[in-house]
Design a protein around this motif. Structure first.
Motif, PDB file in Angstrom:
ATOM      1  N   HIS A   1       0.843  -1.198   0.000  1.00 30.96           N
ATOM      2  CA  HIS A   1       0.000   0.000   0.000  1.00 30.96           C
ATOM      3  C   HIS A   1       0.875   1.243   0.000  1.00 30.96           C
ATOM      4  CE1 HIS A   1      -3.063   2.725   2.252  1.00 30.96           C
ATOM      5  NE2 HIS A   1      -3.281   2.774   0.956  1.00 30.96           N
TER       6      HIS A   1
ATOM      7  N   TRP B   1      -9.042  -2.719   6.023  1.00 25.26           N
ATOM      8  CA  TRP B   1      -8.812  -1.294   5.744  1.00 25.26           C
ATOM      9  C   TRP B   1      -9.629  -0.426   6.686  1.00 25.26           C
ATOM     10  CZ3 TRP B   1      -5.038  -0.450   2.285  1.00 25.26           C
ATOM     11  CH2 TRP B   1      -4.713  -1.509   1.433  1.00 25.26           C
TER      12      TRP B   1
ATOM     13  N   CYS C   1     -11.937   1.240  -0.144  1.00 26.85           N
ATOM     14  CA  CYS C   1     -11.315   0.020   0.389  1.00 26.85           C
ATOM     15  C   CYS C   1     -11.963  -0.371   1.718  1.00 26.85           C
ATOM     16  CB  CYS C   1      -9.802   0.194   0.535  1.00 26.85           C
ATOM     17  SG  CYS C   1      -9.323   1.661   1.474  1.00 26.85           S
TER      18      CYS C   1
ATOM     19  N   CYS D   1      -2.604   7.793  -1.354  1.00 27.07           N
ATOM     20  CA  CYS D   1      -4.027   7.549  -1.102  1.00 27.07           C
ATOM     21  C   CYS D   1      -4.784   8.874  -1.122  1.00 27.07           C
ATOM     22  CB  CYS D   1      -4.173   6.866   0.258  1.00 27.07           C
ATOM     23  SG  CYS D   1      -5.864   6.755   0.872  1.00 27.07           S
TER      24      CYS D   1
ATOM     25  N   VAL E   1     -10.701  -5.046  -3.862  1.00 23.55           N
ATOM     26  CA  VAL E   1     -10.213  -3.762  -3.348  1.00 23.55           C
ATOM     27  C   VAL E   1      -9.209  -3.159  -4.329  1.00 23.55           C
ATOM     28  CG1 VAL E   1      -8.932  -2.669  -1.476  1.00 23.55           C
ATOM     29  CG2 VAL E   1     -10.650  -4.392  -0.947  1.00 23.55           C
TER      30      VAL E   1
ATOM     31  N   CYS F   1      -9.766   0.727  -6.180  1.00 20.07           N
ATOM     32  CA  CYS F   1      -8.966   1.888  -5.757  1.00 20.07           C
ATOM     33  C   CYS F   1      -8.712   2.798  -6.974  1.00 20.07           C
ATOM     34  CB  CYS F   1      -7.630   1.438  -5.153  1.00 20.07           C
ATOM     35  SG  CYS F   1      -6.584   2.834  -4.695  1.00 20.07           S
TER      36      CYS F   1
ATOM     37  N   ILE G   1      -2.850   0.244  -4.268  1.00 24.01           N
ATOM     38  CA  ILE G   1      -2.845  -1.063  -3.618  1.00 24.01           C
ATOM     39  C   ILE G   1      -2.434  -2.096  -4.661  1.00 24.01           C
ATOM     40  CG2 ILE G   1      -4.189  -2.757  -2.330  1.00 24.01           C
ATOM     41  CD1 ILE G   1      -6.240  -0.420  -1.833  1.00 24.01           C
TER      42      ILE G   1
END
Ligand code: SF4
Length: 74
Positions: A6, A25, A17, A11, A61, A65, A70
């Motif tokens: 990650h 998460w 997530c 982010c 997930v 994203c 990820i």
């Protein structure tokens, strides 16, 4: 085992997530970014190992994203 990677610094805090997998998460109220639960940090990247049986959730997930932070560590 599969290792999740990650890139937390990239982010954007969308929360997708956590919405999909709240066991792995969790959004961090202090800076609005996602935390990978149980991860350890190496050079500003966060890692955690999961069993192959959880790969199906991880792939969901990864695909949702929006900034592709990820990945599965090879
Ligand atoms: S889905 Fe990606 S960008 Fe959105 S909060 Fe999770 S890690 Fe951050």
């Amino acid at each position: 085992m599969v290792r999740i990677k990650h890139k937390r610094s990239k982010c954007i805090g969308c929360g997708y997530c956590e919405h999909l997998d709240s066991l792995m998460w969790q959004m961090d109220n202090s800076d609005g970014k996602a935390n990978l639960i149980g991860s350890h940090q190496i050079n500003n990247i966060f890692y955690v190992d999961i069993p192959d049986s959880e790969l199906v959730y991880l792939k969901r997930v990864i695909s949702i994203c929006p900034v592709n932070v990820i990945t599965i560590d090879k």
